[in-house]
Design a protein around this motif. Sequence first.
Motif, short mmCIF file in Angstrom:
data_model
loop_
_atom_site.label_atom_id
_atom_site.label_comp_id
_atom_site.label_asym_id
_atom_site.label_seq_id
_atom_site.Cartn_x
_atom_site.Cartn_y
_atom_site.Cartn_z
N PRO A 152 25.65 72.03 12.26
CA PRO A 152 24.56 71.80 11.30
C PRO A 152 25.07 71.53 9.89
N GLY A 153 24.34 70.70 9.16
CA GLY A 153 24.72 70.36 7.79
C GLY A 153 24.15 69.01 7.43
N THR A 154 24.44 68.56 6.23
CA THR A 154 23.85 67.31 5.73
C THR A 154 24.33 66.08 6.50
N LEU A 155 25.52 66.15 7.13
CA LEU A 155 26.06 64.98 7.83
C LEU A 155 25.88 65.04 9.33
N THR A 156 25.16 66.06 9.84
CA THR A 156 25.11 66.24 11.29
C THR A 156 24.40 65.09 12.00
N ILE A 157 24.97 64.71 13.16
CA ILE A 157 24.31 63.69 13.99
C ILE A 157 23.38 64.36 15.02
N LEU A 158 23.51 65.70 15.17
CA LEU A 158 22.61 66.42 16.08
C LEU A 158 21.44 66.97 15.27
N ASP A 159 20.75 66.07 14.60
CA ASP A 159 19.61 66.46 13.76
C ASP A 159 18.33 66.42 14.61
N ALA A 160 17.19 66.59 13.98
CA ALA A 160 15.94 66.76 14.71
C ALA A 160 15.65 65.62 15.70
N ASP A 161 15.91 64.37 15.29
CA ASP A 161 15.62 63.25 16.20
C ASP A 161 16.87 62.74 16.92
N GLY A 162 17.97 63.47 16.83
CA GLY A 162 19.18 63.12 17.57
C GLY A 162 19.85 61.85 17.06
N SER A 163 20.82 61.35 17.83
CA SER A 163 21.55 60.13 17.50
C SER A 163 22.03 59.48 18.80
N ALA A 164 22.38 58.21 18.72
CA ALA A 164 22.87 57.51 19.92
C ALA A 164 23.97 56.54 19.51
N PHE A 165 24.91 56.31 20.44
CA PHE A 165 25.88 55.23 20.24
C PHE A 165 25.21 53.92 20.63
N ILE A 166 25.47 52.88 19.85
CA ILE A 166 25.13 51.52 20.27
C ILE A 166 26.42 50.71 20.29
N ILE A 167 26.63 49.99 21.40
CA ILE A 167 27.75 49.07 21.51
C ILE A 167 27.16 47.66 21.45
N HIS A 168 27.63 46.87 20.50
CA HIS A 168 27.03 45.57 20.23
C HIS A 168 27.75 44.44 20.98
N THR A 169 27.13 43.27 20.98
CA THR A 169 27.66 42.11 21.69
C THR A 169 28.91 41.55 21.01
N ASN A 170 28.90 41.57 19.68
CA ASN A 170 29.98 40.95 18.91
C ASN A 170 30.79 42.00 18.13
N PRO A 171 31.95 41.60 17.59
CA PRO A 171 32.74 42.54 16.78
C PRO A 171 32.03 42.87 15.47
N ASP A 172 32.36 44.03 14.93
CA ASP A 172 31.94 44.39 13.58
C ASP A 172 32.97 43.80 12.63
N THR A 173 32.51 42.94 11.70
CA THR A 173 33.44 42.39 10.71
C THR A 173 33.34 43.17 9.40
N TYR A 174 32.53 44.23 9.41
CA TYR A 174 32.35 45.11 8.25
C TYR A 174 31.76 44.39 7.04
N CYS A 175 31.17 43.22 7.30
CA CYS A 175 30.37 42.52 6.29
C CYS A 175 31.11 42.34 4.97
N ASP A 176 32.41 42.05 5.05
CA ASP A 176 33.15 41.91 3.79
C ASP A 176 33.37 40.46 3.37
N GLU A 177 32.72 39.52 4.08
CA GLU A 177 32.82 38.11 3.70
C GLU A 177 31.44 37.63 3.24
N GLU A 178 31.33 37.24 1.99
CA GLU A 178 30.05 36.72 1.50
C GLU A 178 29.64 35.47 2.26
#
Length: 201
Positions: A152-178
């Motif tokens: 428990p704490g401000t960063l917890t992923i086990l919060d009231a509505d939970g959390s889930a992993f999502i695996i996407h179709t494409n790579p994450d490029t971290y949006c660092d190219e305008e």
Amino acid sequence: MTASKAMKITKGMAMAAALMALGLPVAQAEGMMASAEIKGCTDPAIHGTATLTEQVTPEGIKEVTVEMTIKGLSDGKHAVHIHEVGACEPCGAAKGHHDPGPFGQSRPDSAGDEVPAKDINHPYHMGDLINIESKDGIGAMKTTTNRVTLSPGTLTILDADGSAFIIHTNPDTYCDEESDLKKGCAGGSRDACGIIQAAAH
Ligand SMILES: [Cu+2]
């Protein structure tokens, strides 16, 4: 007793009370584990597992190590994030990226939008992880993050509505190219999902 010392004791007591209210022994706050069963959003051939283990650094910082293996993804890199809701049916129910901060901007990218949205907050979300790479139909990844906790704490992923992993179709490029107009830079559509559940150990 100083004011700050009194505050620390109060905070610690509140944490212990919260854990006891959940039926957890206070000692279990350290070394917590969780897991997720990964399933394809539409393709039943995609399946896998993830384990999450929380540890505390010598400095006293909580970290979570994520280990994931998935069969059936297309070869190449796929974005992996912790999304904000523990729901996978449909995969869109997992909503945006886990981002419990005061501004709560969980939107990862502008995939599908004509004009890039102004509230994109990728890769700054607490739930942003690294790509999983699949070779010959088998993908594996391991990473450690101090952006989230299981306890428990401000960063917890086990919060009231939970959390889930999502695996996407494409790579994450971290949006660092305008130049990419930030469209789909966080991986685009969703291939697989897994609800994160606390595990006894
Ligand atoms: Cu995502």
